[in-house]
Enzyme design. Structure first.
Site, PDB file in Angstrom:
ATOM      1  N   LEU A 193      69.348  16.672  70.345  1.00 38.22           N
ATOM      2  CA  LEU A 193      69.580  15.398  69.770  1.00 38.22           C
ATOM      3  C   LEU A 193      70.351  15.608  68.709  1.00 38.22           C
ATOM      4  CD1 LEU A 193      66.058  14.084  70.194  1.00 38.22           C
ATOM      5  CD2 LEU A 193      67.926  13.513  71.623  1.00 38.22           C
ATOM      6  N   ASP A 231      68.496   7.034  61.389  1.00 37.56           N
ATOM      7  CA  ASP A 231      69.332   8.338  61.407  1.00 37.56           C
ATOM      8  C   ASP A 231      70.812   8.083  62.278  1.00 37.56           C
ATOM      9  OD1 ASP A 231      69.659  11.038  60.936  1.00 37.56           O
ATOM     10  OD2 ASP A 231      68.684  11.633  62.822  1.00 37.56           O
ATOM     11  N   ASN A 241      60.755  15.694  64.046  1.00 41.90           N
ATOM     12  CA  ASN A 241      62.184  16.259  64.723  1.00 41.90           C
ATOM     13  C   ASN A 241      62.595  17.406  63.666  1.00 41.90           C
ATOM     14  OD1 ASN A 241      62.766  13.066  65.267  1.00 41.90           O
ATOM     15  ND2 ASN A 241      63.087  14.322  67.097  1.00 41.90           N
ATOM     16  N   ALA A 242      63.209  18.311  64.236  1.00 42.76           N
ATOM     17  CA  ALA A 242      63.683  19.663  63.198  1.00 42.76           C
ATOM     18  C   ALA A 242      62.559  20.213  62.337  1.00 42.76           C
ATOM     19  CB  ALA A 242      64.941  19.063  62.545  1.00 42.76           C
ATOM     20  N   GLY A 282      62.346   5.292  70.512  1.00 42.46           N
ATOM     21  CA  GLY A 282      62.008   5.704  71.877  1.00 42.46           C
ATOM     22  C   GLY A 282      62.446   6.963  72.370  1.00 42.46           C
ATOM     23  N   GLY A 288      71.323  12.685  65.909  1.00 43.26           N
ATOM     24  CA  GLY A 288      71.147  11.322  65.208  1.00 43.26           C
ATOM     25  C   GLY A 288      70.694  10.292  66.313  1.00 43.26           C
TER      26      GLY A 288
END
Length: 471
Positions: free
Chosen positions: A384, A350, A295-296, A326, A386
């Site tokens: 998204l 997170d 992510n990121a 998931g 968190g």
């Protein structure tokens, strides 16, 4: 926060009302010598049989019964004050969450201005030059009290999910916000009422403008002056910090990483456009972890795998955070990462303020977040923001996604994060001398009880532990 009524964290003791005259597990105190028996204990990378060994605690730590035996002048002085029958369940180290933004309506990033997340009549704190100084100080004191109560409220709620220690996480914010938060946050030992509050995880503002995710872009900065820029930005909050996420490719990042590491603050690479070479430079400067893998960051490419490529390194490889809800990473992606570097996985939630509250509209660091179908998003669902996952669900998901053993899944939520923070001599394992922070789980890894410093801090509804107190 809007779109949701106030929802309290789960009761510390489920729905049970324990009579004051009943000497059960909730009556155990730190001073007691406690023997946990009939438990399958997670120790030294394996799960013992229920009748194989016992675990003893006193004064908040795990003690050596052999030493106690040889020091005892008589049998009575060796015997435990309390014996707890664990019903053959799994006794594991308490979970450690190194990246949690909030939960149960609490948002760490906005505590300085809105300490109750809109759940009380307390007005939002703003700068008002017309307000007299005494009234302003009184209002700020009220906010500090409410903010600290909110921190402890979350620290209570996560006990039901096996978490005994956590790093309050703040996303990219203004310098004034960090200044105000520096007056609120401090490391706080756990108790039978709440989990241990560890040092902060500051996730930003030194991140890539191209990978800021749900962070407020107007506050994203480059650490051009290296550590001096970092120190000036965070101020006194830096003294209460354990972990900082930095994009290693930014100007000044490598010098900042090097100095932070020398000062004992762990650096994680994340929210980054780094290529593999830049990622490796970050590791060489002292970075120890990758923030929420997949992510990121740059997606994997076979000619330049970016941050992801660090998992395939020949020598030094980082720990890496995984959100196994998931949603943030496909189960196959989680499985690939684990098989590439099984010893480096660190489960994180997170989680944001909506954890434990259901669907609706919420806040994360000032951004409007929508919760629908277990997914937290901003910008009309395109980004998204968190998660709303709990740590125990992440452990169960991780085991299911990867096919690993229960011991490995539990390790990813306890010993590995402890190693990231360098506290494995005290937390993350059940060795003699370690803190008696423990979680009792059934075969399906459902939390039945949580212990902080040897005291029962959470007991699942419709579950009880047999205790024998020495007369």
């Amino acid at each position: 926060m809007s779109g949701s009524t106030k929802s309290h964290p789960p009761s510390l003791f489920g729905t049970k009302e324990v009579p004051s005259n009943k000497r059960g597990v909730l009556s155990i105190e730190k001073r007691h010598v406690v023997q946990f028996c009939n438990a399958r204990i997670v120790r030294n990378g394996r799960l013992s049989d229920a009748d194989e060994e016992y675990l003893w605690t006193q004064d908040g730590r795990i003690i050596d019964p052999a030493a106690r035996f040889w020091e005892a002048a008589e049998r009575r002085k060796f015997a435990a004050d309390v014996t707890v029958d664990c019903h053959g369940l799994i006794l594991a180290p308490g979970f450690i969450d190194v990246q949690i933004n909030g939960g149960f309506g609490v948002d760490f990033s906005t505590l300085a201005f809105d300490p109750t997340g809109g759940r009380s009549s307390l007005p939002t704190l703003t700068d008002d030059s017309k307000e007299n100084s005494s009234r302003k100080r009184k209002r700020e004191d009220e906010h500090r009290i409410k903010a600290r109560e909110s921190i402890i409220e979350l620290a209570q709620g996560i006990l039901a999910h096996g978490v005994t220690s956590f790093c309050p996480t703040v996303i990219t914010s203004s310098a004034d916000t960090y200044r105000r938060l520096g007056l609120l946050f401090k490391r706080t030992p756990g108790s039978k009422r709440h989990a241990n509050v560890l040092g902060m995880h500051l996730e930003g503002p030194f991140i890539s403008e191209l990978k800021y995710g749900c962070h407020p872009i107007e506050f994203v900065k480059k650490p051009e002056g290296g550590y001096k820029t970092v120190e000036k930005m965070y101020g006194r909050l830096l003294a209460q910090t354990d972990l900082i996420t930095i994009a290693p490719e930014l100007k000044g990042s490598l010098q900042a990483i090097h100095t932070l590491t020398k000062k004992g603050i762990v650096v994680s690479c994340g929210h980054s456009m780094a290529n593999l070479e830049q990622a490796e430079e970050g590791m060489s400067a002292g970075a120890k972890m990758v923030t929420h893998l997949f992510n990121a960051m740059q997606p994997f490419h076979h000619r330049d795998p970016g941050l992801l490529g660090l998992l395939g390194g020949k020598e030094k490889r980082p720990y890496y955070g995984i959100i196994s809800d998931g949603v943030h990473a496909h189960p196959n992606s989680v499985r690939i990462a684990y098989r590439a570097h099984p010893g480096g996985v660190v489960l994180i939630t997170d989680a944001m303020s909506a954890m434990g509250l259901g669907e609706g509209e919420f806040k994360l660091g000032g951004a409007n977040v929508t919760i629908r179908r277990n997914k937290a998003t901003v910008n009309n669902g395109s980004v998204l923001a968190g998660s709303i996952a709990t740590m125990d669900s992440c452990v169960r998901n991780f085991k299911s996604f990867t096919g690993c053993s229960s011991v490995e899944a539990l390790k990813a939520a306890s010993l590995n994060p402890a190693k990231v923070l360098g506290i494995q001599q005290k937390k993350g394992q059940l060795d003699i001398g370690c803190d008696a922070d423990m979680v009792l789980l059934d075969e399906d890894l459902m939390v039945k009880a949580t212990f902080v410093g040897g005291e029962c801090a959470y007991l699942s509804p419709n579950f009880d532990l047999k205790c024998n107190f020495r007369a």
